[in-house]
Structure formats: C-alpha cells, structure tokens
Design a protein around this motif. Sequence first.
Motif, PDB file in Angstrom:
ATOM      1  N   ARG A 197      66.963  15.594  47.424  1.00  0.00           N
ATOM      2  CA  ARG A 197      67.663  17.018  48.210  1.00  0.00           C
ATOM      3  C   ARG A 197      65.841  17.779  49.486  1.00  0.00           C
ATOM      4  NH1 ARG A 197      71.485  15.650  48.322  1.00  0.00           N
ATOM      5  NH2 ARG A 197      73.146  16.113  47.916  1.00  0.00           N
ATOM      6  N   PHE A 204      68.930  23.834  52.209  1.00  0.00           N
ATOM      7  CA  PHE A 204      68.095  23.866  50.856  1.00  0.00           C
ATOM      8  C   PHE A 204      68.932  23.842  50.054  1.00  0.00           C
ATOM      9  CE2 PHE A 204      65.422  24.782  46.790  1.00  0.00           C
ATOM     10  CZ  PHE A 204      65.853  22.883  47.387  1.00  0.00           C
ATOM     11  N   ASP A 207      72.518  22.218  49.918  1.00  0.00           N
ATOM     12  CA  ASP A 207      72.248  21.199  49.339  1.00  0.00           C
ATOM     13  C   ASP A 207      72.099  21.251  48.341  1.00  0.00           C
ATOM     14  OD1 ASP A 207      72.334  20.459  52.148  1.00  0.00           O
ATOM     15  OD2 ASP A 207      70.251  20.293  52.691  1.00  0.00           O
ATOM     16  N   LEU A 208      71.381  21.638  47.406  1.00  0.00           N
ATOM     17  CA  LEU A 208      71.038  21.075  46.256  1.00  0.00           C
ATOM     18  C   LEU A 208      72.706  21.928  45.256  1.00  0.00           C
ATOM     19  CD1 LEU A 208      69.158  20.436  43.968  1.00  0.00           C
ATOM     20  CD2 LEU A 208      68.550  23.321  43.887  1.00  0.00           C
TER      21      LEU A 208
END
Length: 342
Positions: A197, A204, A207-208
């Motif tokens: 990532r 972010f 996504d994480l």
Amino acid sequence: MNATLNHQIVLAEAPSGTLGVHHFKSVTTEIPPLSPDQVLIRAIYAQVPPAARAVMTNTTAFPMTRPGEGIFTAVVGEVVDGPAAGPAAGAIVTCFAGWEDYSVVPVSQVRPVRAAEGPLHHHLGVLGHNGLAAYFGMLKVGQVTADDTVVVSAAAGGVGHLAGQLARIAGARVIGITGSDDKNRILEEDLGFSATRNRRSPTFATDLRVACTDGANVFFDNVGGDVLEAILPLMAAHGRVVCCGAVASYDTAQDAVLAPGPRGIPQLVINKALRLEGFLTADFMPEWGNALDQLARWTQQGQLKTITKVWDGLDAAPEALVAMLAGENIGQVVVRVGPDPT
C-alpha cells in the motif's frame, strides 16, 4: 602507518526541521595517538542510517550529535594499527565510528567479519544491525507465525525490506507500506510481499483496511506518526506492534520536541489487548552469532534478498542521508569511503 591526517564529515549546525546538505561540513584533523586498548580502523564502507538524523535533535539510545561533532554510524573497515592482543593489521572488522577515513575505536567494540559472506557492505545491512533489527524484531519480539497477517511500514527501507522477507520466510502473509508505487512493485515482484500500500495515496486508509480485512496480527513499525495511527484500529485482538523506528519524526521535530500521538492510545491498546514493544539489538547480543549465521544462510540460499544503494566517496554521505529522508532510496544505503582490499 603513513597517514597522519583524517578527512571527516561533521555536523556544521543543528537542523530544525528538514535536513539539508548545508548542515554538514568537511574537515581535516590529526589522527590521535592510540592508547593500549584502542585500534585504528581505515573505513571501507560507512552506513547512512535514518537514525543519523534522529540523534541531531531527538533523544535516542545514542548520545546526541552536536555541531562540530562527527556523524556516529556503523562502519566496515580494515585494521591499520592496534595492540598485539587486538585484531591483526589487515583484518576486516565492523564497529560504530564516524563518517571519516580513519577511526580510533576501543578494541572491545570491534567485531571481526567473515569476508567470504558476500560483499563487505552486507555487514552494514543484512549481516549488520539492520539484519539483526529485522531478525529479532520480527522473530523474537513480533513472534511471527505462519498464521499471521503482518504489516511492515517503511517496507522498502534498510530494515523494512528485510523484516518483511523474514515474515514471508516464516509463512506469514506480508503487507508492505511505502511512499511509492515503484517501490511497491519491487516488494511484490522481487521480494515476495503478498500486497503493498502507498501511504501517499489519497485512499490509503481505505486501501489499508481492505488489505487487513481480518486484522493485522503483527505490525512492524519503522515510521510511527500517522501510519501507526492508521494501523492501530486494524490490529487483530492480541496483536503485536514492534516499535523499531520513528522515521516520521526524525526530519520534522523542532528543537527535539516530538509531535503528540498517535490518537487512540491507550483505549485501542486496552480494548484489543495489544502489545506495543520497543527493542534494541543490544538486548539480544548473546544471540547475535546464531542470528547472523541464519541470516547468512538465507541470503546464500536466495530466500532473503538484500538491496543496497552505494554512494561513492565520503563527501557524498550528507547528500545520501538527505535523499534517504526524502524517500528517494530503497534498501540499505552506504557510502564507499576507501578501497576494498578483498
């Protein structure tokens, strides 16, 4: 010994905020005489670590570097002179010294290296304190297992790219966090990370979270700050946070004042029964030999890959450190100070 003068890079002025090459200067000094318990080392390679910035303003495990003082770091070098009871002239050793051509070091702080174990600069990386930090942090403090999901921050750095691979060798699913899509491709395609990532992505946090659907069991943290804050809510119950570094604060702290945070402590730590633990490689010194042997085996077998950026010449060290702190490097960063006799 023919040389009597020493070329050094020292701190010219204490930085406040972002580090620049103007904070350093090159000086020439006399090499002092040796006492009976000291050895003279000619540097071959010197490490360029993020911690070199931390000791300029922050309280760390090492003494603070002040203007006029040298930059304390790990060095691989050749013994030039010393007592009969110490390593022989010509021996290749590693120690902590400065960014300089020659270093006077206590014999007790010098460790012989086995030159046959790959390039000498490996002893500042995978076979040095970076390798030891990755090994003990991931395997001993993090206690990684094959059932774990592991997240590594600054995963393309000198410690992070090794720590992630050690988790992979242990059978874990490994997610790397960097600030670059190009770095992430290298981690996945060359080093075997399961996923990556980009912390600079506007998505972010989402996504994480997607990458850690079932929670992260181990977070190997080299950054601190906002990245640590982002991962804490995603930790699984009884997760382990290994606090190895705090790069987020190294180049932003003003007058040694650290930023507060992350938010969520202690509530998240209590509710999830998390363990946050810092460590020093010196804590495990009796186990160094076995750890280095294992790291060497994995490297020779191709299971553990090491990436090293070599800058040429001692005067390149400040630029190399500034570039590292700006996120321009991947893997271990060293400067080639002098000729390699091997």
